[in-house]
Design a protein around this motif. Structure first.
Motif, PDB file in Angstrom:
ATOM      1  N   ALA A  48      -1.577  11.001   3.973  1.00  0.00           N
ATOM      2  CA  ALA A  48      -1.824   9.564   4.144  1.00  0.00           C
ATOM      3  C   ALA A  48      -1.538   9.134   5.581  1.00  0.00           C
ATOM      4  O   ALA A  48      -2.308   8.355   6.177  1.00  0.00           O
ATOM      5  CB  ALA A  48      -0.970   8.762   3.164  1.00  0.00           C
ATOM      6  N   ASN A  78      -5.113   7.824   6.775  1.00  0.00           N
ATOM      7  CA  ASN A  78      -5.346   6.457   6.307  1.00  0.00           C
ATOM      8  C   ASN A  78      -6.208   5.683   7.316  1.00  0.00           C
ATOM      9  O   ASN A  78      -5.861   5.604   8.501  1.00  0.00           O
ATOM     10  CB  ASN A  78      -4.008   5.745   6.111  1.00  0.00           C
ATOM     11  N   GLU A 111      -6.785   2.490   7.844  1.00  0.00           N
ATOM     12  CA  GLU A 111      -6.159   1.338   8.476  1.00  0.00           C
ATOM     13  C   GLU A 111      -5.131   1.769   9.514  1.00  0.00           C
ATOM     14  O   GLU A 111      -4.966   1.109  10.550  1.00  0.00           O
ATOM     15  CB  GLU A 111      -5.515   0.447   7.411  1.00  0.00           C
ATOM     16  N   LEU A 112      -4.440   2.862   9.246  1.00  0.00           N
ATOM     17  CA  LEU A 112      -3.477   3.372  10.229  1.00  0.00           C
ATOM     18  C   LEU A 112      -4.194   3.857  11.489  1.00  0.00           C
ATOM     19  O   LEU A 112      -3.708   3.642  12.608  1.00  0.00           O
ATOM     20  CB  LEU A 112      -2.658   4.517   9.620  1.00  0.00           C
ATOM     21  N   GLN A 137       3.885  -0.208   9.855  1.00  0.00           N
ATOM     22  CA  GLN A 137       2.715  -0.006   9.011  1.00  0.00           C
ATOM     23  C   GLN A 137       2.687   1.416   8.461  1.00  0.00           C
ATOM     24  O   GLN A 137       2.270   1.637   7.316  1.00  0.00           O
ATOM     25  CB  GLN A 137       1.434  -0.309   9.785  1.00  0.00           C
ATOM     26  N   GLU A 138       3.142   2.385   9.243  1.00  0.00           N
ATOM     27  CA  GLU A 138       3.243   3.754   8.746  1.00  0.00           C
ATOM     28  C   GLU A 138       4.243   3.833   7.593  1.00  0.00           C
ATOM     29  O   GLU A 138       4.013   4.546   6.610  1.00  0.00           O
ATOM     30  CB  GLU A 138       3.664   4.689   9.875  1.00  0.00           C
ATOM     31  N   VAL A 171       2.438   2.507   4.484  1.00  0.00           N
ATOM     32  CA  VAL A 171       1.471   3.479   3.951  1.00  0.00           C
ATOM     33  C   VAL A 171       2.200   4.632   3.273  1.00  0.00           C
ATOM     34  O   VAL A 171       1.805   5.085   2.186  1.00  0.00           O
ATOM     35  CB  VAL A 171       0.552   3.986   5.075  1.00  0.00           C
ATOM     36  N   GLN A 210       3.477   3.439  -0.065  1.00  0.00           N
ATOM     37  CA  GLN A 210       2.399   3.359  -1.053  1.00  0.00           C
ATOM     38  C   GLN A 210       2.005   4.745  -1.543  1.00  0.00           C
ATOM     39  O   GLN A 210       1.768   4.949  -2.740  1.00  0.00           O
ATOM     40  CB  GLN A 210       1.191   2.666  -0.438  1.00  0.00           C
ATOM     41  N   LEU A 267      -6.361   5.292  -0.084  1.00  0.00           N
ATOM     42  CA  LEU A 267      -5.267   5.429   0.874  1.00  0.00           C
ATOM     43  C   LEU A 267      -5.461   6.644   1.771  1.00  0.00           C
ATOM     44  O   LEU A 267      -5.111   6.627   2.954  1.00  0.00           O
ATOM     45  CB  LEU A 267      -3.942   5.531   0.119  1.00  0.00           C
TER      46      LEU A 267
END
Length: 451
Positions: A69, A73, A75-76, A153-154, A157, A160, A237
């Motif tokens: 992830a 990911n 978004e990352l 943010q990492e 993620v 999640q 994800l």
């Protein structure tokens, strides 16, 4: 005369071309970057970027899922590009302002003059030099803020990924109990339906079994729906296509959980939590912007020199100065804005700090409650299982009526499912808590740079 002039002109042209080529070589050039026409979803698990040279083989553990992830990911990947933007802004803030060059060529149109007039001037704005250090420090703090935001943010993620993978593993394990409950009640209900068709029992006798069977079917369907939704969330994800099946291990592997160590580490949590570090860096940048706004109250001052020649070939030269008069604008508006922004960030940091510490403490207390409830449910389970076994034997010997048998068997499955629900809730709290304190997660590297 022409023979002497032409080589000089060629030499001047070559020199000008070399200067122009050198100037252009240091300039950026445009390159197209077309947008994607197809969704960038990996069609297979093997197409994902691997965080290490040796890819995991067989079923993936929770740790493997977290690594994938963090590496894939979407978004990352987009968020990490913000670091390049912030680095460019820091570079721009660290660049000294260019001096300004002015000039004019005035051909003689009429009058007593004999030659064209001209003037050349060179100036430097001193105010931009005055605010140079504060602008550079503010940009550097903003870059560190972006870096901390990306790490935060990492963390989200990774949290999640841990939660979804753990829920999928626990859900797959618990499905056996839900399926067993449904199959037992389905087999019993089939016999009773045959007996009802043969008029050996009444509808009143069959009704409790039908209700219990429907409840077991609904619980099994709800679990399957949740598992499919979680599988789709995991694929999203990881940047996988929705139909890709991700093989998972049978056990949940998480970092060691030590509530006492977490309580002890609350004192240093502001130094480790990326969101708090980001707010602190943002506050530092805002503080530098207040300094910059105060320094910008000084009048604009441009110093330089100029040389000019009039139409009679009289040449003059000397220093020049341009000073703005702060009659109307004394930068009071920007001072008020930057001070209010700093005050808001000060309050934001205090609120986030209180929320971070309070949330961790509250979740630790919730876990204590869930642990106590789980221990109580586990103590009751052996008695419920024994009662169900005796009920089955008694019902087979016609020593127990249908309703009593169904109630005791259903109670056993309800106890087992309650325990699985509490275990999952406790596991989810643990994952959320470890995400909040950063157990086994990336750290923030703010770095140090000379002012």
């Amino acid at each position: 005369m022409n023979g002497e002039t032409r080589p000089a002109r060629r030499l001047a042209a070559r020199f000008t071309a070399i200067l122009l080529a050198g100037f252009l070589s240091g300039c950026a050039h445009y390159a197209a970057l077309p947008l994607a026409t197809n969704p960038p979803l990996a069609p297979t698990l093997a197409a994902l970027d691997r965080p290490s040279p040796a890819p995991p083989t067989g079923p993936l553990s929770v740790t493997d899922i977290v690594d994938l992830a963090l590496a894939n990911n979407p978004e990352l990947k987009a968020a990490r590009l913000k670091r390049a933007i912030a680095a460019g802004q820091t570079k721009q803030a660290g660049t000294l302002p260019n001096p300004s060059l002015t000039g004019a060529f005035l051909p003689l149109l009429s009058g007593v003059g004999t030659v064209p007039a001209w003037n050349v001037g060179l100036g430097q704005d001193l105010k931009t030099l005055l605010t140079y250090r504060t602008r550079r420090r503010a940009a550097r703090d903003s870059e560190r803020q972006v870096a901390a935001d990306v790490v935060w943010q990492e963390w989200q993620v990774a949290g999640q990924a841990r939660q979804i993978a753990s829920d999928l593993i626990v859900g797959r394990t618990s499905r056996a109990s839900y399926l067993a409950a449904y199959q037992l009640l389905a087999a019993r209900n089939a016999k009773l339906e045959q007996a009802l068709a043969a008029r050996n029992v009444t509808l009143v006798t069959v009704a409790p079994d039908r209700v219990a069977l429907q409840a077991a079917r609904s619980a099994l369907n709800a679990l399957d729906q949740k598992q499919l939704a979680l599988a789709h969330q995991l694929n999203a994800l990881l940047g996988l296509a929705p139909d890709v099946v991700v093989p998972l291990a049978t056990q949940v592997d998480l970092p060691p959980f030590d509530p006492a160590a977490i309580r002890t580490g609350l004192a240093t949590l502001p130094e480790r939590r990326p969101d708090l570090i980001a707010l602190r860096m943002g506050y530092a940048a805002a503080d530098e912007q207040v300094r910059q706004a105060i320094q910008s109250q000084f009048p604009d001052l441009v110093l330089g020199g100029s040389v000019s020649s009039d139409n009679s070939s009289v040449i003059n030269g000397g220093p020049t100065a341009t000073l703005s008069l702060p009659v109307f604008d004394r930068n009071q508006g920007n001072v008020a804005i930057t001070q209010a922004t700093r005050a808001q960030l000060h309050a934001d940091y205090a609120a986030r700090l209180a929320s971070a510490i309070g949330t961790v403490g509250a979740m630790l207390r919730e876990m204590e409650q869930l642990s106590a409830q789980l221990a109580e449910a586990r103590r009751d389970l052996p008695a419920a299982r024994l009662a169900a076994e005796r009920a089955q034997a008694a019902f087979g010997a016609s020593n127990l009526d249908e309703r009593g048998y169904v109630d005791l068997v259903s109670n056993r499955f309800a106890k087992e499912q309650d325990i699985m629900t509490l275990e999952l809730a406790l596991l989810d709290r643990q994952i959320a808590l470890q995400t909040l304190v950063g157990d086994g997660l990336p750290t923030v590297e703010t770095g140090t740079t000379a002012p």
